[in-house]
Design a protein around this motif. Structure first.
Motif, PDB file in Angstrom:
ATOM      1  N   ALA A   1       0.812  -1.218   0.000  1.00 53.26           N
ATOM      2  CA  ALA A   1       0.000   0.000   0.000  1.00 53.26           C
ATOM      3  C   ALA A   1       0.847   1.271   0.000  1.00 53.26           C
ATOM      4  N   ASP A   2       2.013   1.239   0.655  1.00 55.32           N
ATOM      5  CA  ASP A   2       2.811   2.460   0.763  1.00 55.32           C
ATOM      6  C   ASP A   2       3.521   2.851  -0.538  1.00 55.32           C
ATOM      7  N   VAL A   3       3.514   1.984  -1.547  1.00 55.25           N
ATOM      8  CA  VAL A   3       4.143   2.336  -2.827  1.00 55.25           C
ATOM      9  C   VAL A   3       3.143   2.320  -3.987  1.00 55.25           C
ATOM     10  N   ARG A   4       1.867   2.269  -3.674  1.00 60.02           N
ATOM     11  CA  ARG A   4       0.857   2.233  -4.751  1.00 60.02           C
ATOM     12  C   ARG A   4       0.841   3.512  -5.577  1.00 60.02           C
ATOM     13  N   GLY A   5       1.099   4.635  -4.950  1.00 62.18           N
ATOM     14  CA  GLY A   5       1.149   5.895  -5.700  1.00 62.18           C
ATOM     15  C   GLY A   5       2.221   5.849  -6.774  1.00 62.18           C
ATOM     16  N   GLU A   6       3.412   5.392  -6.390  1.00 60.72           N
ATOM     17  CA  GLU A   6       4.501   5.267  -7.363  1.00 60.72           C
ATOM     18  C   GLU A   6       4.175   4.219  -8.420  1.00 60.72           C
ATOM     19  N   ALA A   7       3.595   3.108  -7.998  1.00 64.50           N
ATOM     20  CA  ALA A   7       3.230   2.054  -8.954  1.00 64.50           C
ATOM     21  C   ALA A   7       2.227   2.574  -9.974  1.00 64.50           C
ATOM     22  N   ASN A   8       1.247   3.342  -9.518  1.00 69.65           N
ATOM     23  CA  ASN A   8       0.253   3.885 -10.436  1.00 69.65           C
ATOM     24  C   ASN A   8       0.865   4.914 -11.373  1.00 69.65           C
ATOM     25  N   THR A   9       1.868   5.640 -10.912  1.00 68.26           N
ATOM     26  CA  THR A   9       2.577   6.568 -11.799  1.00 68.26           C
ATOM     27  C   THR A   9       3.243   5.801 -12.932  1.00 68.26           C
ATOM     28  N   TRP A  10       3.878   4.687 -12.606  1.00 64.30           N
ATOM     29  CA  TRP A  10       4.507   3.853 -13.638  1.00 64.30           C
ATOM     30  C   TRP A  10       3.457   3.247 -14.562  1.00 64.30           C
ATOM     31  N   LEU A  11       2.285   2.908 -14.018  1.00 66.95           N
ATOM     32  CA  LEU A  11       1.214   2.334 -14.845  1.00 66.95           C
ATOM     33  C   LEU A  11       0.679   3.332 -15.870  1.00 66.95           C
ATOM     34  N   VAL A  12       0.854   4.604 -15.607  1.00 65.74           N
ATOM     35  CA  VAL A  12       0.454   5.628 -16.569  1.00 65.74           C
ATOM     36  C   VAL A  12       1.622   5.957 -17.503  1.00 65.74           C
ATOM     37  N   ALA A  13       2.810   6.090 -16.950  1.00 65.85           N
ATOM     38  CA  ALA A  13       3.972   6.533 -17.734  1.00 65.85           C
ATOM     39  C   ALA A  13       4.425   5.510 -18.775  1.00 65.85           C
ATOM     40  N   ILE A  14       4.500   4.249 -18.394  1.00 65.09           N
ATOM     41  CA  ILE A  14       5.011   3.231 -19.319  1.00 65.09           C
ATOM     42  C   ILE A  14       4.088   3.039 -20.523  1.00 65.09           C
ATOM     43  N   PRO A  15       2.775   2.879 -20.337  1.00 69.14           N
ATOM     44  CA  PRO A  15       1.919   2.763 -21.530  1.00 69.14           C
ATOM     45  C   PRO A  15       1.944   4.020 -22.404  1.00 69.14           C
ATOM     46  N   ALA A  16       2.038   5.201 -21.787  1.00 70.32           N
ATOM     47  CA  ALA A  16       2.091   6.428 -22.587  1.00 70.32           C
ATOM     48  C   ALA A  16       3.354   6.454 -23.447  1.00 70.32           C
ATOM     49  N   ALA A  17       4.479   6.074 -22.866  1.00 71.53           N
ATOM     50  CA  ALA A  17       5.732   6.024 -23.630  1.00 71.53           C
ATOM     51  C   ALA A  17       5.656   4.947 -24.712  1.00 71.53           C
ATOM     52  N   ALA A  18       5.081   3.799 -24.370  1.00 74.10           N
ATOM     53  CA  ALA A  18       4.956   2.712 -25.355  1.00 74.10           C
ATOM     54  C   ALA A  18       4.029   3.121 -26.500  1.00 74.10           C
ATOM     55  N   GLN A  19       2.968   3.863 -26.196  1.00 71.43           N
ATOM     56  CA  GLN A  19       2.072   4.337 -27.252  1.00 71.43           C
ATOM     57  C   GLN A  19       2.785   5.311 -28.178  1.00 71.43           C
ATOM     58  N   ALA A  20       3.627   6.167 -27.615  1.00 74.79           N
ATOM     59  CA  ALA A  20       4.373   7.110 -28.439  1.00 74.79           C
ATOM     60  C   ALA A  20       5.337   6.378 -29.373  1.00 74.79           C
ATOM     61  N   VAL A  21       6.067   5.417 -28.839  1.00 70.41           N
ATOM     62  CA  VAL A  21       6.987   4.630 -29.667  1.00 70.41           C
ATOM     63  C   VAL A  21       6.210   3.819 -30.698  1.00 70.41           C
ATOM     64  N   GLY A  22       5.103   3.211 -30.273  1.00 73.09           N
ATOM     65  CA  GLY A  22       4.281   2.429 -31.198  1.00 73.09           C
ATOM     66  C   GLY A  22       3.714   3.272 -32.328  1.00 73.09           C
ATOM     67  N   SER A  23       3.294   4.486 -32.017  1.00 72.92           N
ATOM     68  CA  SER A  23       2.780   5.384 -33.049  1.00 72.92           C
ATOM     69  C   SER A  23       3.878   5.770 -34.033  1.00 72.92           C
ATOM     70  N   TRP A  24       5.058   5.998 -33.525  1.00 71.50           N
ATOM     71  CA  TRP A  24       6.200   6.324 -34.387  1.00 71.50           C
ATOM     72  C   TRP A  24       6.504   5.152 -35.320  1.00 71.50           C
ATOM     73  N   ILE A  25       6.561   3.952 -34.764  1.00 70.64           N
ATOM     74  CA  ILE A  25       6.830   2.758 -35.582  1.00 70.64           C
ATOM     75  C   ILE A  25       5.707   2.534 -36.593  1.00 70.64           C
ATOM     76  N   ALA A  26       4.470   2.698 -36.168  1.00 68.10           N
ATOM     77  CA  ALA A  26       3.340   2.535 -37.088  1.00 68.10           C
ATOM     78  C   ALA A  26       3.435   3.527 -38.237  1.00 68.10           C
TER      79      ALA A  26
END
Length: 116
Positions: free
Chosen positions: A56-81
């Protein structure tokens, strides 16, 4: 649940790869657009899984990564597409790669589930 949702995304993406032109693509999106409908529940499912896996004490950080990683992957995926569409003069290659990447995540998910 996440595996089923990812499977729907894979199938619908590969169906889009099998089309050529806007009219067949519109038909696939209209009739078989289950992949798009599965995206929001898939995000909810992986967020729920991640939140249940971290203290529970690291859920805030975990949720930040859950937003940041897909956003970065979408940007790279869009570039590749974009590169694939320009190189092959159509969207089929981009949809094939997207389907393959999603299928790979599905295989990885099933493997991780067996390890537990």
């Amino acid at each position: 649940m996440l595996a089923v949702l990812l499977s729907l995304i894979v199938v619908s993406t590969l169906l889009l790869a099998a089309t050529s032109g806007p009219i067949p693509m519109g038909v696939v999106l209209g009739l078989g657009g289950l992949g798009g409908l599965a995206v929001a529940p898939a995000v909810a499912a992986y967020t729920t899984l991640a939140n249940s896996a971290v203290p529970a004490d690291v859920r805030g950080e975990a949720n930040t990564w859950l937003v940041a990683i897909p956003a970065a992957a979408q940007a790279v995926g869009s570039w590749i597409a974009g590169l694939l569409v320009a190189r092959f003069h159509g969207s089929q290659a981009a949809f094939l790669v997207a389907g393959a990447v999603t299928a790979t995540s599905l295989v990885w998910l099933r493997r991780v589930d067996r390890i537990r």
